[in-house]
Design a protein around this motif. Structure first.
Motif, PDB file in Angstrom:
ATOM      1  N   HIS A   1      60.197 -45.375  21.391  1.00 47.63           N
ATOM      2  CA  HIS A   1      61.650 -45.191  21.374  1.00 47.63           C
ATOM      3  C   HIS A   1      62.260 -45.116  19.976  1.00 47.63           C
ATOM      4  O   HIS A   1      63.370 -44.613  19.825  1.00 47.63           O
ATOM      5  N   GLY A   2      61.561 -45.649  18.951  1.00 49.53           N
ATOM      6  CA  GLY A   2      62.207 -45.779  17.649  1.00 49.53           C
ATOM      7  C   GLY A   2      61.889 -44.706  16.636  1.00 49.53           C
ATOM      8  O   GLY A   2      62.614 -44.571  15.644  1.00 49.53           O
ATOM      9  N   SER A   3      60.807 -43.938  16.838  1.00 46.82           N
ATOM     10  CA  SER A   3      60.372 -42.921  15.866  1.00 46.82           C
ATOM     11  C   SER A   3      60.289 -43.490  14.458  1.00 46.82           C
ATOM     12  O   SER A   3      60.896 -42.962  13.509  1.00 46.82           O
ATOM     13  N   PRO A   4      59.542 -44.566  14.255  1.00 42.25           N
ATOM     14  CA  PRO A   4      59.481 -45.163  12.921  1.00 42.25           C
ATOM     15  C   PRO A   4      58.510 -44.416  12.002  1.00 42.25           C
ATOM     16  O   PRO A   4      57.625 -43.689  12.457  1.00 42.25           O
ATOM     17  N   ARG A   5      58.663 -44.634  10.718  1.00 35.23           N
ATOM     18  CA  ARG A   5      57.722 -44.109   9.732  1.00 35.23           C
ATOM     19  C   ARG A   5      56.683 -45.159   9.359  1.00 35.23           C
ATOM     20  O   ARG A   5      55.558 -44.822   9.006  1.00 35.23           O
ATOM     21  N   SER A   6      57.072 -46.411   9.429  1.00 36.40           N
ATOM     22  CA  SER A   6      56.146 -47.491   9.120  1.00 36.40           C
ATOM     23  C   SER A   6      56.499 -48.721   9.953  1.00 36.40           C
ATOM     24  O   SER A   6      57.661 -48.921  10.321  1.00 36.40           O
ATOM     25  N   ILE A   7      55.477 -49.518  10.215  1.00 31.60           N
ATOM     26  CA  ILE A   7      55.637 -50.750  10.994  1.00 31.60           C
ATOM     27  C   ILE A   7      54.850 -51.852  10.294  1.00 31.60           C
ATOM     28  O   ILE A   7      53.741 -51.623   9.802  1.00 31.60           O
ATOM     29  N   GLU A   8      55.421 -53.042  10.260  1.00 27.00           N
ATOM     30  CA  GLU A   8      54.755 -54.198   9.687  1.00 27.00           C
ATOM     31  C   GLU A   8      54.509 -55.243  10.772  1.00 27.00           C
ATOM     32  O   GLU A   8      55.427 -55.588  11.519  1.00 27.00           O
ATOM     33  N   VAL A   9      53.275 -55.726  10.837  1.00 30.92           N
ATOM     34  CA  VAL A   9      52.885 -56.777  11.777  1.00 30.92           C
ATOM     35  C   VAL A   9      52.429 -57.977  10.956  1.00 30.92           C
ATOM     36  O   VAL A   9      51.547 -57.848  10.099  1.00 30.92           O
ATOM     37  N   CYS A  10      53.040 -59.123  11.214  1.00 30.79           N
ATOM     38  CA  CYS A  10      52.736 -60.320  10.439  1.00 30.79           C
ATOM     39  C   CYS A  10      52.444 -61.477  11.393  1.00 30.79           C
ATOM     40  O   CYS A  10      53.169 -61.681  12.371  1.00 30.79           O
ATOM     41  N   LEU A  11      51.393 -62.216  11.102  1.00 27.71           N
ATOM     42  CA  LEU A  11      51.025 -63.402  11.889  1.00 27.71           C
ATOM     43  C   LEU A  11      50.929 -64.590  10.952  1.00 27.71           C
ATOM     44  O   LEU A  11      50.228 -64.535   9.937  1.00 27.71           O
ATOM     45  N   GLN A  12      51.638 -65.663  11.282  1.00 26.27           N
ATOM     46  CA  GLN A  12      51.614 -66.894  10.496  1.00 26.27           C
ATOM     47  C   GLN A  12      51.218 -68.050  11.412  1.00 26.27           C
ATOM     48  O   GLN A  12      51.772 -68.205  12.502  1.00 26.27           O
ATOM     49  N   VAL A  13      50.288 -68.858  10.951  1.00 27.59           N
ATOM     50  CA  VAL A  13      49.795 -69.994  11.737  1.00 27.59           C
ATOM     51  C   VAL A  13      49.757 -71.212  10.829  1.00 27.59           C
ATOM     52  O   VAL A  13      49.154 -71.175   9.748  1.00 27.59           O
ATOM     53  N   ASP A  14      50.416 -72.287  11.266  1.00 28.14           N
ATOM     54  CA  ASP A  14      50.295 -73.557  10.568  1.00 28.14           C
ATOM     55  C   ASP A  14      49.905 -74.623  11.587  1.00 28.14           C
ATOM     56  O   ASP A  14      49.534 -74.315  12.712  1.00 28.14           O
ATOM     57  N   GLY A  15      50.010 -75.869  11.193  1.00 31.84           N
ATOM     58  CA  GLY A  15      49.570 -76.926  12.095  1.00 31.84           C
ATOM     59  C   GLY A  15      50.475 -77.157  13.276  1.00 31.84           C
ATOM     60  O   GLY A  15      50.084 -77.840  14.236  1.00 31.84           O
ATOM     61  N   ARG A  16      51.683 -76.598  13.239  1.00 32.07           N
ATOM     62  CA  ARG A  16      52.645 -76.881  14.303  1.00 32.07           C
ATOM     63  C   ARG A  16      52.967 -75.684  15.177  1.00 32.07           C
ATOM     64  O   ARG A  16      53.290 -75.851  16.357  1.00 32.07           O
ATOM     65  N   ALA A  17      52.926 -74.468  14.650  1.00 31.86           N
ATOM     66  CA  ALA A  17      53.346 -73.302  15.422  1.00 31.86           C
ATOM     67  C   ALA A  17      52.631 -72.057  14.931  1.00 31.86           C
ATOM     68  O   ALA A  17      52.073 -72.029  13.822  1.00 31.86           O
ATOM     69  N   ALA A  18      52.650 -71.050  15.783  1.00 27.75           N
ATOM     70  CA  ALA A  18      52.131 -69.722  15.437  1.00 27.75           C
ATOM     71  C   ALA A  18      53.251 -68.717  15.662  1.00 27.75           C
ATOM     72  O   ALA A  18      53.933 -68.759  16.697  1.00 27.75           O
ATOM     73  N   THR A  19      53.425 -67.816  14.694  1.00 26.14           N
ATOM     74  CA  THR A  19      54.519 -66.853  14.741  1.00 26.14           C
ATOM     75  C   THR A  19      53.983 -65.457  14.508  1.00 26.14           C
ATOM     76  O   THR A  19      53.233 -65.229  13.553  1.00 26.14           O
ATOM     77  N   VAL A  20      54.385 -64.539  15.380  1.00 28.14           N
ATOM     78  CA  VAL A  20      54.065 -63.131  15.190  1.00 28.14           C
ATOM     79  C   VAL A  20      55.374 -62.371  15.049  1.00 28.14           C
ATOM     80  O   VAL A  20      56.347 -62.649  15.762  1.00 28.14           O
ATOM     81  N   GLU A  21      55.405 -61.449  14.092  1.00 29.53           N
ATOM     82  CA  GLU A  21      56.619 -60.666  13.833  1.00 29.53           C
ATOM     83  C   GLU A  21      56.240 -59.202  13.664  1.00 29.53           C
ATOM     84  O   GLU A  21      55.283 -58.882  12.950  1.00 29.53           O
ATOM     85  N   VAL A  22      56.997 -58.341  14.354  1.00 36.04           N
ATOM     86  CA  VAL A  22      56.801 -56.897  14.274  1.00 36.04           C
ATOM     87  C   VAL A  22      58.120 -56.281  13.837  1.00 36.04           C
ATOM     88  O   VAL A  22      59.135 -56.421  14.535  1.00 36.04           O
TER      89      VAL A  22
END
Length: 358
Positions: free
Chosen positions: A273-294
């Motif tokens: 739906h977005g027709s992007p030119r670039s996409i960033e995927v980031c995963l962060q994990v520490d002792g309390r939580a895990a976060t994924v961001e697109v």
């Protein structure tokens, strides 16, 4: 009434009286009690003054009567204030529940009478039923997701172990047949058939990975996200940057499955739906939580409107999956501003996540 030599007549119509009466009834209960008792005190004093003389004994009696009535008024106001104080606790409990704290309950108050106490008990009972219903709904949603994931895994195995193997055998048979026939129209057509089967085999393998990524089970979340970004960038001809830690052994399989599905859905929506030119995927994990961001630089959309119509089913699916593991889902987008999807899931108390199987 006369003003400047002219006479004016003021009429208090029924509308004015009704409005005044409505405002009077809307006053706090303590004010209404004070006003009613004040009228009674004034009426009693006026009656006493008209019926008695002006001797010292009469004035002393009137003073005692006035003091007694004022004392009674103060006692009534104090009782009303104390009786209404437990209602503030009911209001505070309702505010906590509205903010999502379903564990909040109305504490018993020694100042509450039987009626207010019954109201508090009824609210606590309703909250208990609400929590129980929510737990049942969460268990049901968990079972639905588990069933869907099991079916996805079974379908992926069938595609990879059966359909893909059959197509591979057909490709090899065609290759052998092409080598045995003489060059010509027949060999050309067989080569076209072989190329079509090779394309179909590649699509089946891609579909098998999309339905259920075996790399997630075998190598973990980081490897699965890298593989997802690499395959999508290859087939869509765009730039996908994947920033993940080397290992994600601290992430339980249930949470890894949820975060992978969120990233997969976010990437699919961005490309579709977005027709992007670039996409960033980031995963962060520490002792309390895990976060994924697109995050993408595509066209973006109005997030509030999308969640209300059919195009928001993917957003709803991501939000519900994250909620099942007590996570936080956040989506920021706008026309021409791209889209950012972020999911954070706590790693503590993972025993409660055993029901959500990958």
């Amino acid at each position: 009434m006369q003003v400047g030599g002219r006479s004016y007549r003021i009429r208090l119509g029924p509308t004015f009286v009704a409005r005044w009466w409505t405002r009077a009834l809307g006053l706090p209960l303590a004010w209404k009690v004070a006003g009613a008792n004040g009228i009674i005190v004034l009426a009693a004093l006026a009656t006493a003054m008209t019926r008695h003389g002006s001797t010292a004994a009469d004035r002393e009696a009137l003073m005692i009567l006035a003091l007694a009535m004022v004392g009674g008024l103060l006692v009534n106001i104090a009782l009303v204030v104390l009786a209404l104080r437990p209602l503030r606790e009911l209001e505070e409990t309702a505010a906590h529940v509205r903010q999502g704290a379903l564990h909040a309950r109305v504490a018993p108050s020694p100042l509450a009478d039987r009626t207010v106490r019954r109201v508090g008990d009824a609210i606590n009972l309703l909250l208990d039923e609400l929590v129980a219903d929510r737990a049942r709904a969460r268990r049901l949603a968990t079972e639905v997701i588990r069933a869907g994931d099991r079916e996805r895994a079974r379908l992926a195995r069938e595609l990879h172990d059966s359909t893909a193997q059959t197509l591979s055998a057909v490709v090899m048979q065609l290759a052998v047949t092409i080598r045995t026939v003489e060059p010509g129209e027949t060999a050309h057509r067989l080569e076209m058939v072989r190329e079509a089967v090779v394309d179909a085999l590649e699509e089946v393998r891609l579909l098998s990975h999309t339905v259920h990524p075996r790399v997630l089970d075998d190598l973990g979340l980081s490897a699965a996200l890298r593989h997802l970004g690499r395959e999508l960038a290859l087939h869509q001809n765009l730039t996908i940057t994947v920033d993940v830690p080397p290992t994600t052994e601290a992430v339980p399989p249930a949470i890894a499955s949820v975060l992978y599905r969120v990233a997969q859905e976010a990437l699919t929506n961005a490309v579709r739906h977005g027709s992007p030119r670039s996409i960033e995927v980031c995963l962060q994990v520490d002792g309390r939580a895990a976060t994924v961001e697109v995050a993408d630089d595509g066209d973006g959309f109005e997030a509030t409107t999308a969640t209300r119509n059919s195009s928001g089913l993917g957003i709803f699916s991501m939000r519900e999956r994250v909620a099942l593991v007590d996570g936080v889902f956040d989506l920021v987008s706008g026309p021409g501003r791209g889209t950012r999807v972020r999911a954070t899931v706590p790693l503590e108390n993972t025993n409660s996540l055993r029901g959500v199987a990958p």
